[in-house]
Design a protein around this motif. Sequence first.
Motif, PDB file in Angstrom:
ATOM      1  N   HIS A   1      -0.210 -22.095   7.899  1.00 54.18           N
ATOM      2  CA  HIS A   1      -0.190 -20.767   8.518  1.00 54.18           C
ATOM      3  C   HIS A   1      -0.784 -20.814   9.915  1.00 54.18           C
ATOM      4  N   THR A   2      -1.900 -21.493  10.030  1.00 51.04           N
ATOM      5  CA  THR A   2      -2.597 -21.562  11.319  1.00 51.04           C
ATOM      6  C   THR A   2      -1.743 -22.271  12.358  1.00 51.04           C
TER       7      THR A   2
ATOM      8  N   SER B   1      10.518 -18.285  13.755  1.00 48.51           N
ATOM      9  CA  SER B   1      11.436 -18.538  14.861  1.00 48.51           C
ATOM     10  C   SER B   1      10.681 -18.908  16.128  1.00 48.51           C
ATOM     11  N   THR B   2       9.571 -18.229  16.379  1.00 47.47           N
ATOM     12  CA  THR B   2       8.744 -18.545  17.557  1.00 47.47           C
ATOM     13  C   THR B   2       8.190 -19.959  17.456  1.00 47.47           C
ATOM     14  N   PHE B   3       7.716 -20.347  16.258  1.00 49.07           N
ATOM     15  CA  PHE B   3       7.198 -21.707  16.056  1.00 49.07           C
ATOM     16  C   PHE B   3       8.282 -22.739  16.352  1.00 49.07           C
ATOM     17  N   VAL B   4       9.467 -22.555  15.759  1.00 49.59           N
ATOM     18  CA  VAL B   4      10.557 -23.522  15.953  1.00 49.59           C
ATOM     19  C   VAL B   4      10.925 -23.608  17.432  1.00 49.59           C
ATOM     20  N   ARG B   5      11.056 -22.466  18.082  1.00 49.02           N
ATOM     21  CA  ARG B   5      11.458 -22.448  19.491  1.00 49.02           C
ATOM     22  C   ARG B   5      10.452 -23.193  20.362  1.00 49.02           C
ATOM     23  N   GLN B   6       9.174 -22.975  20.133  1.00 43.08           N
ATOM     24  CA  GLN B   6       8.156 -23.630  20.972  1.00 43.08           C
ATOM     25  C   GLN B   6       8.133 -25.132  20.740  1.00 43.08           C
TER      26      GLN B   6
ATOM     27  N   ASP C   1      -0.080 -21.252  15.999  1.00 45.55           N
ATOM     28  CA  ASP C   1      -0.401 -22.046  17.190  1.00 45.55           C
ATOM     29  C   ASP C   1       0.288 -23.407  17.076  1.00 45.55           C
ATOM     30  N   PRO C   2       1.551 -23.517  17.517  1.00 49.17           N
ATOM     31  CA  PRO C   2       2.324 -24.756  17.350  1.00 49.17           C
ATOM     32  C   PRO C   2       1.676 -25.995  17.964  1.00 49.17           C
TER      33      PRO C   2
END
Length: 363
Positions: A337-338, A309-314, A342-343
């Motif tokens: 994964h990496t 969710s954090t990845f998508v949001r950023q 770190d998007p």
Amino acid sequence: MQVIDWDLAVATGVRLVRPGPQVSREEARHAVQELRRLSREAEVHVQEFARINGAAAPVEATVVDRPGWIRANVDGFRVVLEPLTEKVNERRSQIPAIVGAVGSRVTGVEVGAVLAFLAARVLGQYELFLPPDPSGQAPTGRLTLVAPNIVHTERELGVVPRDFRLWVCLHEETHRVQFTGVPWLREYVRGQMTEFLLASDLDLGTMLERLRAASDAVADAIKGGEGNLIDAIQTPEQKEILSRLTAVMTLVEGHGDYVMDAVGPSVVPSVAEIRAKFQHRREGGSRLDRTIRRLLGVDLKMKQYAEGSTFVRQVVNEIGIDGFNRVWHSPETLPTHTEIADPTLWLTRVGTPKELPSPNGHS
């Protein structure tokens, strides 16, 4: 030769699963009808927000009780594990008959016990791997909602039932849109799972070594450590495959969580309250419950929701929802994964929207 005695798995799961909450016949009928209706309503909201074109025509959700969920998942497991079953049958001469017979019953009981534990907790899912429909008419996947668990959870949290039910439908409908709107995604996941299974070491010595590792993982988890059965029974090759599989599932789960919360404020008035209470519930539970979750890798799934969710949001904040949707272009544009951690690495590698066509062929 069966790897798992599936009939015994179903019988064990149905026998062990706890009964659902006490509801009247009228309350049960209303809950089922409302969940079916809200699953169709959620489809409209998800399509408008997620902007993934090409998803299959929506079908009313299948609403089940806990034993129904167990039976449905055994059907799916049989499909997923078919390559491993074939591999075992090719090597049946290397495995003593008594070991195979006893082993399939032991694993049948174990699988049934795991399903009983999960059947009291799962709110819903998009079932990817159902047995093929002989007529070829039925869709390849199915949106399933577990009514007793949804009713139990909304009561436990003290939230508005209609709001909570739609919120759950938004998440599961997002998965339906993902896997029917992105043509290659379902087979990619299945391919990774097949590769993972076929990388198993099946000689007797290795199997005994894996069992010892599994026993150590159980002991570690009981003592409060981080041991889990998934890590314990993997080969080195499987760990590499699982890394790719976990990355894509982190993405789809995180995307589901992001969409359900992003759509929420306009259609689920109490979404902020629901999210706060639900998150607190995810982190709770008795010591035994937390130990079992750790052993089965359920805590890993909870971590996937948050990281994904954090990845998508950023990414959406940086390049918008259409820019984010480049993630569905091909297996090569999936984040590692990496990159999920770190998007900016994914943004640098995949590029801006104007540099890469969308999954639907538009720039």
